[in-house]
Design an enzyme around this catalytic site. Structure first.
Site, PDB file in Angstrom:
ATOM      1  N   CYS A   2       0.687  -1.301   0.012  1.00 53.09           N
ATOM      2  CA  CYS A   2      -0.012  -0.079  -0.070  1.00 53.09           C
ATOM      3  C   CYS A   2       0.717   1.137  -0.039  1.00 53.09           C
ATOM      4  CB  CYS A   2      -0.849   0.140   1.340  1.00 53.09           C
ATOM      5  SG  CYS A   2      -1.841  -1.416   1.458  1.00 53.09           S
ATOM      6  N   ARG A  27       1.357   1.835  -6.059  1.00 52.21           N
ATOM      7  CA  ARG A  27       1.425   0.925  -5.198  1.00 52.21           C
ATOM      8  C   ARG A  27       0.299   0.015  -4.447  1.00 52.21           C
ATOM      9  NH1 ARG A  27       6.344   1.307  -2.157  1.00 52.21           N
ATOM     10  NH2 ARG A  27       5.251   0.408  -0.442  1.00 52.21           N
ATOM     11  N   TRP A  75      -3.903  -1.515  -1.155  1.00 52.40           N
ATOM     12  CA  TRP A  75      -3.881  -2.624  -2.004  1.00 52.40           C
ATOM     13  C   TRP A  75      -4.071  -3.954  -1.330  1.00 52.40           C
ATOM     14  CZ3 TRP A  75      -1.003  -7.371  -2.860  1.00 52.40           C
ATOM     15  CH2 TRP A  75      -1.219  -7.669  -4.063  1.00 52.40           C
ATOM     16  N   ASN A  99       1.038   0.161   6.251  1.00 49.86           N
ATOM     17  CA  ASN A  99       1.328  -0.581   5.228  1.00 49.86           C
ATOM     18  C   ASN A  99       2.313  -1.637   5.523  1.00 49.86           C
ATOM     19  OD1 ASN A  99       2.431  -1.461   2.682  1.00 49.86           O
ATOM     20  ND2 ASN A  99       4.166  -0.172   2.597  1.00 49.86           N
ATOM     21  N   GLY A 100       1.896  -2.880   5.312  1.00 49.00           N
ATOM     22  CA  GLY A 100       2.612  -4.045   5.674  1.00 49.00           C
ATOM     23  C   GLY A 100       1.667  -5.001   6.137  1.00 49.00           C
ATOM     24  N   GLU A 477       9.074 -20.756 -19.506  1.00 49.57           N
ATOM     25  CA  GLU A 477       8.946 -19.451 -19.033  1.00 49.57           C
ATOM     26  C   GLU A 477      10.102 -18.435 -19.555  1.00 49.57           C
ATOM     27  OE1 GLU A 477       6.689 -17.804 -17.929  1.00 49.57           O
ATOM     28  OE2 GLU A 477       7.352 -16.164 -16.832  1.00 49.57           O
ATOM     29  N   LYS A 481       9.380 -15.048 -21.947  1.00 50.60           N
ATOM     30  CA  LYS A 481       9.716 -13.662 -21.587  1.00 50.60           C
ATOM     31  C   LYS A 481      10.726 -13.462 -22.445  1.00 50.60           C
ATOM     32  CE  LYS A 481       8.031 -13.097 -17.637  1.00 50.60           C
ATOM     33  NZ  LYS A 481       6.862 -13.846 -18.185  1.00 50.60           N
ATOM     34  N   GLU A 484       8.248 -12.417 -25.703  1.00 50.09           N
ATOM     35  CA  GLU A 484       7.505 -11.171 -25.018  1.00 50.09           C
ATOM     36  C   GLU A 484       8.136 -10.032 -24.904  1.00 50.09           C
ATOM     37  OE1 GLU A 484       5.980 -12.011 -21.039  1.00 50.09           O
ATOM     38  OE2 GLU A 484       4.267 -11.049 -21.363  1.00 50.09           O
ATOM     39  N   HIS A 500      14.305 -35.526 -30.327  1.00 44.23           N
ATOM     40  CA  HIS A 500      13.370 -35.775 -31.169  1.00 44.23           C
ATOM     41  C   HIS A 500      12.822 -34.858 -32.058  1.00 44.23           C
ATOM     42  CE1 HIS A 500      13.206 -39.065 -28.526  1.00 44.23           C
ATOM     43  NE2 HIS A 500      13.230 -38.434 -27.496  1.00 44.23           N
ATOM     44  N   LYS A 596      -1.780  -6.277 -19.856  1.00 45.08           N
ATOM     45  CA  LYS A 596      -1.515  -6.866 -18.708  1.00 45.08           C
ATOM     46  C   LYS A 596      -2.383  -7.908 -18.587  1.00 45.08           C
ATOM     47  CE  LYS A 596       0.697  -7.531 -14.968  1.00 45.08           C
ATOM     48  NZ  LYS A 596       2.116  -8.353 -15.170  1.00 45.08           N
TER      49      LYS A 596
HETATM   50  O1  M6R Z   1      -3.606 -12.436 -15.064  1.00 41.49           O
HETATM   51  P1  M6R Z   1      -3.059 -13.969 -15.578  1.00 41.49           P
HETATM   52  O2  M6R Z   1      -2.077 -14.561 -14.478  1.00 41.49           O
HETATM   53  O3  M6R Z   1      -4.237 -14.779 -15.434  1.00 41.49           O
HETATM   54  O4  M6R Z   1      -2.288 -13.608 -16.678  1.00 41.49           O
HETATM   55  C1  M6R Z   1      -2.169 -14.877 -17.831  1.00 41.49           C
HETATM   56  C2  M6R Z   1      -1.149 -14.283 -18.741  1.00 41.49           C
HETATM   57  O5  M6R Z   1      -2.024 -13.441 -19.568  1.00 41.49           O
HETATM   58  C3  M6R Z   1       0.017 -13.859 -18.355  1.00 41.49           C
HETATM   59  O6  M6R Z   1       0.647 -14.602 -17.372  1.00 41.49           O
HETATM   60  C4  M6R Z   1       0.954 -13.510 -19.434  1.00 41.49           C
HETATM   61  O7  M6R Z   1       1.257 -14.774 -20.043  1.00 41.49           O
HETATM   62  C5  M6R Z   1       1.975 -12.731 -18.880  1.00 41.49           C
HETATM   63  N1  M6R Z   1       2.032 -11.336 -19.194  1.00 41.49           N
HETATM   64  C6  M6R Z   1       3.499 -13.299 -19.337  1.00 41.49           C
HETATM   65  O8  M6R Z   1       4.525 -12.762 -18.879  1.00 41.49           O
END
Ligand code: M6R
Length: 601
Positions: A2, A27, A75, A99-100, A477, A481, A484, A500, A596
């Site tokens: 927060c 925050r 938050w 906050n905490g 992952e 990244k 992305e 394979h 996002k």
């Molecule tokens: O909010 P969510 O975890 O449900 O989102 C799922 C994906 O859209 C999300 O993890 C996406 O793959 C990320 N932006 C990857 O870094």
């Protein structure tokens, strides 16, 4: 996470509190509130929703209040976003913002209730208000000092009283900075809030208190002795300041992982019993009759689920399957399954649709999410919240390792409840788990080496990531990244699968990241890569004698249990992707074509 602010000065407090709070909205922003001195008393204005809406309502009332006040942007961690749970919290003639996380709030709440204090919210913070009031005679700083001695957990707190000439602030494991002005002094969780008002900032250290009035700031050290303010001059611009001095939110969030992990663990570990404190919304009989665990999620959250596919059968003794939410339509669950949805935002449409379908099969459901009050939380039987704070960068980083931490906690809890995991093993797992934040710090210190590697390979045009067991999902992952944020075609593979097919793509100089901290079997796969001219970048356990004989580049990661090596490898691949994207000049926090939170199917 927060944001808190405080002001004592020559001007009216309300407008300054709102302005500084808006600068801390990154925050948290699910509810907000201020308390101001007014006609010999205190007036509180607070509500769920955005700060701007609260400010409008406050202005409509004629912007009441005098020259001293405190504020909070929330938050949610304990208690949903609501008017009652918004800060400030009042007790007697004082108000607090916090906050905490107060870990022993349930015990304290019982004690204070027995003493006649009435609780109006579901928050852990309200105990602090009553505790300080209970100790308040004539000196507010003494009351705060006594109260924080019995509190376990983390806090940054600001306390305003109708009868004290100063605001009292204190902190432990939560940040707090003091802005020193001309006849006006300020307090905030973070520097950006203060920059329009002053560039002279003193950082409160752990377990210190500060007494803030218009003309004076006094800092008391952890022994209660006054110390020099020792202010520093801040010359960041406002944009850099919001990112805490980091060039991108993603990098800031990568660096927040030790703290996010600590918060996710806080108050949830019971070392003596080798168990975890989590309310799973199931009684012992329901837990013992579970037959399988089904996980559904998207993107990075799906990768977290894949780690649990290895971990749950071992810790819980139940078969575990994982499905991407958009392909869940063909799955038929049977009663006896526990459906676990993982979603950082709690708003991903594919995940919500899959969850609604699963519920028609009559299964129990649970969500692991970072956002209290998000849609997913109202659709499931129980929730486990990661406590990572808002994540602004589109690429998930701290929330991914937070999800892994939540899954570890869930696995240990279920394993202990089903007697599949014995107390001694639970204790060992939790003891090592507690070390993780520190081990992540060690990985973060590899920055220079990882940045160098990123620069060397950024222009090759493709990347491979390979891993085995729990590091296979981390290979996926790492590749995600890289795609992305650096826009580099990248493939994640189970190391044994290379031969394979994909091995055909390995040519002279192809960068292949080998996540080699979990078992020796990957070594033969690495040799296959080397034999085709691939450039091996290995993340290996420190002291490993074999890997340097195979890979041209080796980054050492701290030794830990194999399951936790997933967290350390995640941080390493996040850094590699970040520095690659930076080298290529990519738009890191807002990559092209991505959002996002994906709220369409
Ligand atoms: O909010 P969510 O975890 O449900 O989102 C799922 C994906 O859209 C999300 O993890 C996406 O793959 C990320 N932006 C990857 O870094």
């Amino acid at each position: 996470m927060c944001g808190i602010v405080a002001y004592a000065g020559l001007e009216k407090a309300g407008p300054i509190l709102f302005d500084t709070l808006k600068r801390l909205e990154y925050r948290g922003y699910d509810s907000a509130g201020i308390a101001v001195r007014c006609n010999g008393g205190i007036e509180v204005f607070k509500s769920a929703g955005r700060i701007a809406d609260l400010e409008k309502a406050y202005k409509k009332m004629g912007s009441p209040g005098e020259r001293m006040g405190i504020g909070h942007t929330r938050w949610a961690t304990h208690g949903r976003p609501s008017d009652e749970n918004a800060h400030p919290h009042i007790s007697g003639d004082l108000a607090i913002v916090h906050n905490g996380i107060i870990e022993n709030y349930l015990e304290l709440r019982d004690e204070l209730t027995a003493l006649g204090y009435e609780f109006l919210s579901e928050t852990d913070s309200e105990v602090l208000a009553h505790l300080i009031n209970h100790n308040y005679r004539s000196d507010l700083s003494q009351a705060v000092s006594k109260a924080i001695q019995v509190v376990e957990g983390s806090y940054a707190v600001a306390v305003l009283s109708a009868r004290s000439p100063y605001i009292v602030c204190a902190r432990k494991d939560s940040p707090l900075v003091i802005g020193i002005g001309q006849g006006s002094n300020y307090v905030a969780s973070d520097v950006p809030a203060l920059l329009p008002y002053t560039r002279s900032v003193a950082r409160l250290r752990d377990k210190e208190m500060a007494l803030i009035s218009a003309g004076q700031v006094t800092i008391l050290d952890s022994q209660g002795q006054p110390r020099d303010l020792d202010p520093e001059r801040i010359d960041w611009d406002v944009d850099a300041a919001e990112k805490g001095g980091y060039p991108h939110f993603m990098l800031k969030e990568i660096h927040e992982q030790p703290r996010a992990l600590s918060e996710t663990l806080a108050g949830r570990i019971s070392e003596i019993e080798g168990d975890v404190r989590l309310d799973l919304g199931m009684n012992p009989w329901e837990i013992s009759t579970l037959q399988r665990i089904s996980i559904v999620a998207c993107g990075t959250s799906y990768h977290a689920g894949l780690v649990a596919r290895y971990f749950f059968p071992r810790a819980v003794g139940l078969p575990t399957d994982v499905e991407v939410a958009s392909e869940f339509h063909h799955i038929q669950l049977r009663p006896g399954a526990l459906l676990v949805t993982i979603s950082q935002s709690g708003e991903t449409a594919d995940t919500l649709v899959a969850l609604k379908k699963a519920k028609t099969c009559g299964v129990r459901s649970m969500a692991i999410t970072n956002v209290v009050g998000s849609t997913v939380t109202s659709l499931v039987d129980s929730n486990i919240f990661t406590r990572c704070g808002p994540e602004i960068g589109v690429a998930a980083t701290k929330t991914f390792t937070g999800q892994l931490a939540a899954l570890y906690l869930l696995g240990i809890r279920l394993g202990r409840a089903r007697n599949h995991l014995m107390p001694e093993e639970g204790r060992k797992m939790l003891a090592e788990f507690s070390r993780l934040p520190g081990l992540v710090q060690t990985v973060l210190r590899k920055k220079d080496q990882i940045e160098e590697i990123a620069k060397s390979y950024a222009r090759f045009g493709s990347y491979f990531f390979i891993g085995r067991d729990v590091l296979y999902p981390i290979a996926l992952e790492g590749a995600l990244k890289m795609k992305e944020i650096a826009y580099i075609p990248a493939e994640g593979y189970a190391a044994g699968e290379l031969k394979h097919g994909p091995l055909a793509l390995i040519t002279e100089g192809t960068p292949v990241v080998a996540l080699a901290t979990c078992g020796k079997k990957i070594q033969s796969n690495m040799k296959e890569v080397r034999a085709r001219g691939g450039e091996l970048i290995a993340f290996a356990t420190e002291g490993d004698q074999d890997i340097p004989k195979i890979a041209g580049t080796v980054v050492e990661l701290p030794a830990t249990r194999p399951i936790y090596s997933a967290v350390l490898a995640s941080v390493a691949v996040q850094m590699l992707a970040y520095y690659t994207a930076r080298e290529l000049g990519c738009e890191i926090d807002k990559p092209r074509n991505l959002a996002k939170s994906v709220t369409v199917e």
